[in-house]
Design an enzyme around this catalytic site. Sequence first.
Site, PDB file in Angstrom:
ATOM      1  CB  VAL A 194      -0.980   0.004   1.196  1.00 54.61           C
ATOM      2  CG1 VAL A 194      -1.852   1.262   1.174  1.00 54.61           C
ATOM      3  CG2 VAL A 194      -1.868  -1.240   1.170  1.00 54.61           C
ATOM      4  CB  VAL A 225     -13.960  -0.589   5.376  1.00 52.05           C
ATOM      5  CG1 VAL A 225     -15.071  -1.576   4.992  1.00 52.05           C
ATOM      6  CG2 VAL A 225     -13.755  -0.574   6.879  1.00 52.05           C
ATOM      7  CB  ILE A 272     -15.398   0.389  -2.099  1.00 49.12           C
ATOM      8  CG1 ILE A 272     -15.111  -0.833  -2.958  1.00 49.12           C
ATOM      9  CG2 ILE A 272     -16.868   0.763  -2.150  1.00 49.12           C
ATOM     10  CD1 ILE A 272     -15.828  -2.089  -2.467  1.00 49.12           C
ATOM     11  CE  LYS A 327     -10.724  -5.070   5.058  1.00 47.08           C
ATOM     12  NZ  LYS A 327     -10.396  -6.001   3.979  1.00 47.08           N
TER      13      LYS A 327
END
Length: 414
Positions: A12, A127, A131, A200
């Site tokens: 990431v 999460v 999205i 999440k």
Amino acid sequence: MVQVAVMGHGVVGSGVVEVLLNHCDSIAKRAGEEIGIKYILDIREFSGLEYSDKFTKSFDDILNDDEVKVVAEVMGGVNPAFDFTKKCLLAGKSVVTSNKELVATKGAELLAIAKENNVNYLFEASVGGGIPIIIPISQCLAANDFIEIAGILNGTTNFILTKMIREKMSFEDALKMAQQLGYAERNPAADVEGHDACRKICILASLSYGRHIYPDLVHTKGITDIKLEDVSYAAAWGGVIKLIGQVKKLDDGRLDITVEPMFIESGSQLAGVDDVFNGILVRGDATGDVVFYGKGAGKLPTASAVVADIIDCVKHLKRRKLLYWTDGDSSLVTPYEETVFPVYVRAQSENVEAAKTDVSAMLPEVRFIARNEAPADEFAFTTGAMTVADQEKAVAELEEKGIKVLSKIRISDL
Ligand code: HSE
């Protein structure tokens, strides 16, 4: 120019640097200021990169530099991320993160520190990968009472299940592929045993209901027991098996919250969510169902959400975003044994016909299902809604009669 630091240069973190560098002009327009990367924190050596000069091994370089206004924590894990995040917030720096473990376990505490220090702690990437779901729930859907939130929240397990179902790939090969694609956690047990999805759904529940729902309060089961036989029965029943995180508000005000594999009817919006995609259904009392869909893991989708939060922090350097929940406790959650739902059961008996008669007499609304190539001693059925405590009692009684329960999977109402 606003200076930022990136803590962690893994999948990431390297994506965050890539997106910030590649999109610097458009990002500057959207943030209203140029964003520069002053430090990248990592204990490993990274030579030969065009930005190798930005690496540091010392967290204090970031903490003590007043020019650094926003820090992206993309290290993962609770330690030392918790300590670093706390120190940055106390020093008046906003922090953005993809670290769902940290938000799910320490979110209330970190949000309170951010509030006291008039800075932001944002976690859109925690999460659903790329999205948008945190800001939509806290902002766009803020007029609703949330009746239910349910979703496919882990890209790795959804990828594995899809490969097993569609290509008959083995669990191990599918997991290896998910790791190579950068979807899986450093310890993939967190994915396949459901803990990542649990973190999440805890974040979504805390955000939606305003009190911290801690992961250890949530019944959590992963996909390691799912067999291709169960997948075939799910198809014969008219659906698929998906790992679902779900939270529902009950009439007594408590939350029914769980992570477990579920039978999902083919007509459900979540049934067609495959591969690394996540799907999250939010049922608001005013909106009805709103469904979010997109890539739930991977370098650039997750980096996209982290960078969006950096931009948001830069736009709100002197103002706080109202993203907040307070401490929680166990009284907020209904004990799993008291929760009520129908189940699918696959069982084994030397005398299948007699076993079917016993099952029909013992359990409510039993319906038998068949699959091709089932061994002669195997049978499967679905039941009507029962408490988990009654399900467990029934399993014990069946075992006493020599009927071995091989699988028991929740049937969802999604
Ligand atoms: N391992 C996680 C997943 C990464 O597969 O969903 C994204 O949070």
